[in-house]
Design a protein around this motif. Sequence first.
Motif, PDB file in Angstrom:
ATOM      1  N   THR A  56       0.847  -1.188   0.000  1.00 30.84           N
ATOM      2  CA  THR A  56       0.000   0.000   0.000  1.00 30.84           C
ATOM      3  C   THR A  56       0.883   1.239   0.000  1.00 30.84           C
ATOM      4  N   LEU A  57       0.720   2.069  -1.023  1.00 34.26           N
ATOM      5  CA  LEU A  57       1.494   3.302  -1.162  1.00 34.26           C
ATOM      6  C   LEU A  57       0.621   4.507  -0.837  1.00 34.26           C
ATOM      7  N   PRO A  58       1.241   5.636  -0.494  1.00 33.72           N
ATOM      8  CA  PRO A  58       0.450   6.858  -0.282  1.00 33.72           C
ATOM      9  C   PRO A  58      -0.283   7.255  -1.565  1.00 33.72           C
ATOM     10  N   ALA A  59      -1.368   7.938  -1.421  1.00 26.88           N
ATOM     11  CA  ALA A  59      -2.182   8.348  -2.571  1.00 26.88           C
ATOM     12  C   ALA A  59      -1.370   9.233  -3.510  1.00 26.88           C
ATOM     13  N   GLY A  60      -1.523   9.012  -4.797  1.00 27.58           N
ATOM     14  CA  GLY A  60      -0.868   9.831  -5.806  1.00 27.58           C
ATOM     15  C   GLY A  60       0.545   9.397  -6.158  1.00 27.58           C
ATOM     16  N   GLU A  61       1.052   8.327  -5.567  1.00 31.26           N
ATOM     17  CA  GLU A  61       2.404   7.864  -5.883  1.00 31.26           C
ATOM     18  C   GLU A  61       2.347   6.653  -6.796  1.00 31.26           C
ATOM     19  N   GLN A  62       3.289   6.614  -7.726  1.00 28.72           N
ATOM     20  CA  GLN A  62       3.377   5.499  -8.668  1.00 28.72           C
ATOM     21  C   GLN A  62       4.745   4.843  -8.538  1.00 28.72           C
ATOM     22  N   ILE A  63       4.789   3.534  -8.710  1.00 29.07           N
ATOM     23  CA  ILE A  63       6.047   2.788  -8.638  1.00 29.07           C
ATOM     24  C   ILE A  63       6.844   3.032  -9.911  1.00 29.07           C
ATOM     25  N   THR A  64       8.140   3.397  -9.743  1.00 28.87           N
ATOM     26  CA  THR A  64       9.015   3.586 -10.913  1.00 28.87           C
ATOM     27  C   THR A  64      10.095   2.520 -10.998  1.00 28.87           C
ATOM     28  N   ALA A  65      10.436   1.876  -9.874  1.00 30.19           N
ATOM     29  CA  ALA A  65      11.444   0.815  -9.887  1.00 30.19           C
ATOM     30  C   ALA A  65      11.212  -0.111  -8.696  1.00 30.19           C
ATOM     31  N   ILE A  66      11.578  -1.376  -8.887  1.00 28.23           N
ATOM     32  CA  ILE A  66      11.404  -2.377  -7.839  1.00 28.23           C
ATOM     33  C   ILE A  66      12.700  -3.174  -7.721  1.00 28.23           C
ATOM     34  N   GLY A  67      13.112  -3.453  -6.497  1.00 26.55           N
ATOM     35  CA  GLY A  67      14.271  -4.303  -6.239  1.00 26.55           C
ATOM     36  C   GLY A  67      13.980  -5.189  -5.047  1.00 26.55           C
ATOM     37  N   ARG A  68      14.718  -6.281  -4.952  1.00 30.10           N
ATOM     38  CA  ARG A  68      14.474  -7.215  -3.863  1.00 30.10           C
ATOM     39  C   ARG A  68      15.806  -7.601  -3.233  1.00 30.10           C
ATOM     40  N   GLY A  69      15.888  -7.504  -1.908  1.00 32.04           N
ATOM     41  CA  GLY A  69      17.046  -7.979  -1.154  1.00 32.04           C
ATOM     42  C   GLY A  69      16.707  -9.301  -0.509  1.00 32.04           C
ATOM     43  N   ARG A  70      17.581  -9.758   0.376  1.00 36.98           N
ATOM     44  CA  ARG A  70      17.335 -11.044   1.037  1.00 36.98           C
ATOM     45  C   ARG A  70      16.090 -10.994   1.913  1.00 36.98           C
ATOM     46  N   ALA A  71      15.880  -9.895   2.606  1.00 35.19           N
ATOM     47  CA  ALA A  71      14.726  -9.797   3.502  1.00 35.19           C
ATOM     48  C   ALA A  71      13.949  -8.506   3.295  1.00 35.19           C
ATOM     49  N   THR A  72      14.249  -7.799   2.204  1.00 35.61           N
ATOM     50  CA  THR A  72      13.596  -6.517   1.968  1.00 35.61           C
ATOM     51  C   THR A  72      13.082  -6.404   0.547  1.00 35.61           C
ATOM     52  N   LEU A  73      12.124  -5.515   0.392  1.00 35.04           N
ATOM     53  CA  LEU A  73      11.579  -5.166  -0.906  1.00 35.04           C
ATOM     54  C   LEU A  73      11.813  -3.668  -1.067  1.00 35.04           C
ATOM     55  N   LEU A  74      12.542  -3.270  -2.114  1.00 34.17           N
ATOM     56  CA  LEU A  74      12.882  -1.867  -2.341  1.00 34.17           C
ATOM     57  C   LEU A  74      12.015  -1.339  -3.469  1.00 34.17           C
ATOM     58  N   ILE A  75      11.328  -0.249  -3.216  1.00 28.98           N
ATOM     59  CA  ILE A  75      10.437   0.327  -4.218  1.00 28.98           C
ATOM     60  C   ILE A  75      10.741   1.816  -4.335  1.00 28.98           C
ATOM     61  N   THR A  76      10.969   2.271  -5.562  1.00 31.60           N
ATOM     62  CA  THR A  76      11.137   3.694  -5.822  1.00 31.60           C
ATOM     63  C   THR A  76       9.820   4.208  -6.362  1.00 31.60           C
ATOM     64  N   THR A  77       9.322   5.269  -5.741  1.00 32.20           N
ATOM     65  CA  THR A  77       8.042   5.836  -6.160  1.00 32.20           C
ATOM     66  C   THR A  77       8.247   7.280  -6.594  1.00 32.20           C
ATOM     67  N   GLU A  78       7.302   7.749  -7.407  1.00 32.36           N
ATOM     68  CA  GLU A  78       7.324   9.143  -7.832  1.00 32.36           C
ATOM     69  C   GLU A  78       5.931   9.708  -7.624  1.00 32.36           C
ATOM     70  N   GLY A  79       5.900  10.879  -7.021  1.00 29.96           N
ATOM     71  CA  GLY A  79       4.622  11.528  -6.759  1.00 29.96           C
ATOM     72  C   GLY A  79       4.810  13.030  -6.676  1.00 29.96           C
ATOM     73  N   ALA A  80       3.850  13.690  -6.068  1.00 32.84           N
ATOM     74  CA  ALA A  80       3.893  15.150  -5.965  1.00 32.84           C
ATOM     75  C   ALA A  80       5.083  15.616  -5.133  1.00 32.84           C
ATOM     76  N   GLY A  81       5.519  14.824  -4.172  1.00 32.12           N
ATOM     77  CA  GLY A  81       6.639  15.194  -3.318  1.00 32.12           C
ATOM     78  C   GLY A  81       7.996  14.856  -3.910  1.00 32.12           C
ATOM     79  N   GLY A  82       8.040  14.313  -5.121  1.00 30.98           N
ATOM     80  CA  GLY A  82       9.291  13.913  -5.756  1.00 30.98           C
ATOM     81  C   GLY A  82       9.480  12.409  -5.699  1.00 30.98           C
ATOM     82  N   GLU A  83      10.716  11.992  -5.893  1.00 31.51           N
ATOM     83  CA  GLU A  83      11.025  10.557  -5.864  1.00 31.51           C
ATOM     84  C   GLU A  83      11.359  10.127  -4.445  1.00 31.51           C
ATOM     85  N   THR A  84      10.917   8.929  -4.093  1.00 31.38           N
ATOM     86  CA  THR A  84      11.145   8.395  -2.758  1.00 31.38           C
ATOM     87  C   THR A  84      11.544   6.935  -2.863  1.00 31.38           C
ATOM     88  N   LEU A  85      12.562   6.558  -2.091  1.00 36.68           N
ATOM     89  CA  LEU A  85      12.955   5.149  -1.980  1.00 36.68           C
ATOM     90  C   LEU A  85      12.299   4.605  -0.723  1.00 36.68           C
TER      91      LEU A  85
END
Length: 106
Positions: A56-85
């Motif tokens: 579940t992402l904050p409203a208005g954010e879209q996924i731009t990249a996805i990565g996976r670690g051993r125990a983590t899921l990394l998602i880069t999003t872009e929205g009104a506030g800019g890009e967020t990891l």
Amino acid sequence: MPEPPALRRLRLLVTVLTSVLIIGMLTMIVVFVIQVLGVAGQGPAPQGGVSAEEITLPAGEQITAIGRGRATLLITTEGAGGETLRIFDAATGAPLSSTLIRRTPD
């Protein structure tokens, strides 16, 4: 005919440098094999857990990249506030951290 001291030193130097070269090459081969085969316990990331579609992402954010670690899921999003990891727990989908990405002009 006796060997001159300079020639003896040169022969010793060549022998030492050859030994160092052989030891260095063997070390590089061993490190390469360990990295490729995952002997150090860092094999492929475990499968299962949550996927990016279940997060579940904050409203208005879209996924731009996805990565996976051993125990983590990394998602880069872009929205009104800019890009967020955003980093999520791969097993539960719980958010672990969020970092704003600031790009600097080249």
